[in-house]
Scaffold this motif. Structure first.
Motif, PDB file in Angstrom:
ATOM      1  N   PHE A  76       0.800  -1.230   0.000  1.00  0.00           N
ATOM      2  CA  PHE A  76       0.000   0.000   0.000  1.00  0.00           C
ATOM      3  C   PHE A  76       0.830   1.277   0.000  1.00  0.00           C
ATOM      4  N   GLY A  77       2.152   1.162  -0.019  1.00  0.00           N
ATOM      5  CA  GLY A  77       2.999   2.346   0.031  1.00  0.00           C
ATOM      6  C   GLY A  77       2.778   3.286  -1.138  1.00  0.00           C
ATOM      7  N   GLU A  78       2.705   2.732  -2.341  1.00  0.00           N
ATOM      8  CA  GLU A  78       2.509   3.567  -3.527  1.00  0.00           C
ATOM      9  C   GLU A  78       1.150   4.254  -3.512  1.00  0.00           C
ATOM     10  N   ILE A  79       0.138   3.568  -2.981  1.00  0.00           N
ATOM     11  CA  ILE A  79      -1.199   4.164  -2.899  1.00  0.00           C
ATOM     12  C   ILE A  79      -1.164   5.391  -1.996  1.00  0.00           C
ATOM     13  N   LEU A  80      -0.427   5.302  -0.892  1.00  0.00           N
ATOM     14  CA  LEU A  80      -0.313   6.440   0.015  1.00  0.00           C
ATOM     15  C   LEU A  80       0.417   7.603  -0.655  1.00  0.00           C
ATOM     16  N   LEU A  81       1.455   7.280  -1.424  1.00  0.00           N
ATOM     17  CA  LEU A  81       2.178   8.341  -2.128  1.00  0.00           C
ATOM     18  C   LEU A  81       1.259   9.055  -3.113  1.00  0.00           C
ATOM     19  N   GLU A  82       0.453   8.285  -3.854  1.00  0.00           N
ATOM     20  CA  GLU A  82      -0.476   8.887  -4.806  1.00  0.00           C
ATOM     21  C   GLU A  82      -1.533   9.724  -4.087  1.00  0.00           C
ATOM     22  N   PHE A  83      -1.980   9.247  -2.947  1.00  0.00           N
ATOM     23  CA  PHE A  83      -2.997   9.972  -2.182  1.00  0.00           C
ATOM     24  C   PHE A  83      -2.494  11.351  -1.764  1.00  0.00           C
ATOM     25  N   PHE A  84      -1.219  11.421  -1.353  1.00  0.00           N
ATOM     26  CA  PHE A  84      -0.643  12.693  -0.918  1.00  0.00           C
ATOM     27  C   PHE A  84       0.020  13.459  -2.055  1.00  0.00           C
ATOM     28  N   GLY A  85      -0.077  12.941  -3.278  1.00  0.00           N
ATOM     29  CA  GLY A  85       0.466  13.644  -4.431  1.00  0.00           C
ATOM     30  C   GLY A  85       1.978  13.711  -4.455  1.00  0.00           C
ATOM     31  N   ILE A  86       2.647  12.673  -3.940  1.00  0.00           N
ATOM     32  CA  ILE A  86       4.107  12.641  -3.897  1.00  0.00           C
ATOM     33  C   ILE A  86       4.611  11.736  -5.017  1.00  0.00           C
ATOM     34  N   SER A  87       5.502  12.244  -5.851  1.00  0.00           N
ATOM     35  CA  SER A  87       6.052  11.424  -6.929  1.00  0.00           C
ATOM     36  C   SER A  87       7.082  10.456  -6.374  1.00  0.00           C
ATOM     37  N   ILE A  88       7.252   9.336  -7.060  1.00  0.00           N
ATOM     38  CA  ILE A  88       8.212   8.329  -6.602  1.00  0.00           C
ATOM     39  C   ILE A  88       9.627   8.877  -6.641  1.00  0.00           C
ATOM     40  N   ASN A  89       9.925   9.768  -7.597  1.00  0.00           N
ATOM     41  CA  ASN A  89      11.273  10.330  -7.664  1.00  0.00           C
ATOM     42  C   ASN A  89      11.557  11.260  -6.484  1.00  0.00           C
ATOM     43  N   SER A  90      10.575  12.030  -6.091  1.00  0.00           N
ATOM     44  CA  SER A  90      10.732  12.856  -4.897  1.00  0.00           C
ATOM     45  C   SER A  90      10.934  11.982  -3.672  1.00  0.00           C
ATOM     46  N   PHE A  91      10.184  10.887  -3.628  1.00  0.00           N
ATOM     47  CA  PHE A  91      10.308   9.967  -2.501  1.00  0.00           C
ATOM     48  C   PHE A  91      11.679   9.298  -2.502  1.00  0.00           C
ATOM     49  N   ARG A  92      12.214   8.997  -3.716  1.00  0.00           N
ATOM     50  CA  ARG A  92      13.552   8.418  -3.805  1.00  0.00           C
ATOM     51  C   ARG A  92      14.599   9.364  -3.204  1.00  0.00           C
TER      52      ARG A  92
END
Length: 209
Positions: A60-76
């Motif tokens: 569910f990690g990616e779903i949470l990122l999408e919910f908060f509008g955070i891109s995977i690259n920013s998260f990286r």
């Protein structure tokens, strides 16, 4: 699905982040006055909590990122910086477990299995970030199954280390634990730089040219 060497790399990196050897002093301090059966219950609860937290992050990690509008690259980039700071602390023998030993006083014996052992010492922000970032690299059922298998291997390793804690504490000195922690920190630093570099390339495609 990634190459199997990538999954092995993920497993080794996650072992370095979780650092089961480094948490031994904390575990000994928190369970010193417990009976063997109480210690075994805490071990089982802690391992289950770590596995559950990381598996939930995987699914569910990616779903949470999408919910908060955070891109995977920013998260990286953010996750990489976090892991790098953790690595620097480990290489200076100032790892999170040692600090937590001074910060937490557990009155409820069962609760120490979750806090502070499972969170934040073992399945902390660094481990969660690593799982989410790796999960994003594939979308097949096999990809997620292998990552879940790696997480279960980590849980089994944690269980074994906790079971062997009395023997390890007798045969591995404080200096030995420090050396292991610093080696893990060096490995983590390299992984963190790779996370940051890949995130920056995604945020700024011109850097990849």
């Amino acid at each position: 699905m990634l190459d199997y060497t990538e999954y092995t790399k993920f497993l080794i990196g996650l072992i370095a982040i979780v650092n089961p050897i480094g948490v031994i002093p904390v575990f000994l301090a928190l369970t010193a006055d417990l009976y063997p059966q109480e210690r075994r219950r805490i071990i089982n609860m802690s391992v289950v909590a770590v596995a559950s937290i990381l598996l939930i992050s995987l699914l569910f990690g990616e779903i949470l990122l999408e919910f908060f509008g955070i891109s995977i690259n920013s998260f990286r980039v953010g996750g990489g910086i976090l892991i790098l700071l953790m690595a620097i602390g480990m290489m200076h023998a100032k790892s999170e477990p040692k600090a937590a030993k001074e910060s937490y006083q557990a009155d409820d014996r069962d609760s120490i299995a979750v806090v502070p052992l499972a969170i934040p010492l073992l399945a902390g922000p660094g481990a969660i970030s690593t799982v989410i970032i790796e999960a994003h690299r594939g979308s097949s059922v096999m990809h997620y199954s292998i990552l879940a298998g790696d997480i279960l291997v980590i849980a089994a390793l944690l269980w074994a280390v906790f079971q062997l804690t009395p023997w390890i504490s007798r045969h591995l000195s404080v200096m030995g634990m420090t050396i292991v922690t610093r080696i893990m920190g060096l490995l983590l630093a390299a992984i963190a730089i790779e996370f940051i570099a890949n995130g920056l390339k995604g945020l700024f495609p011109s850097l990849a040219a």
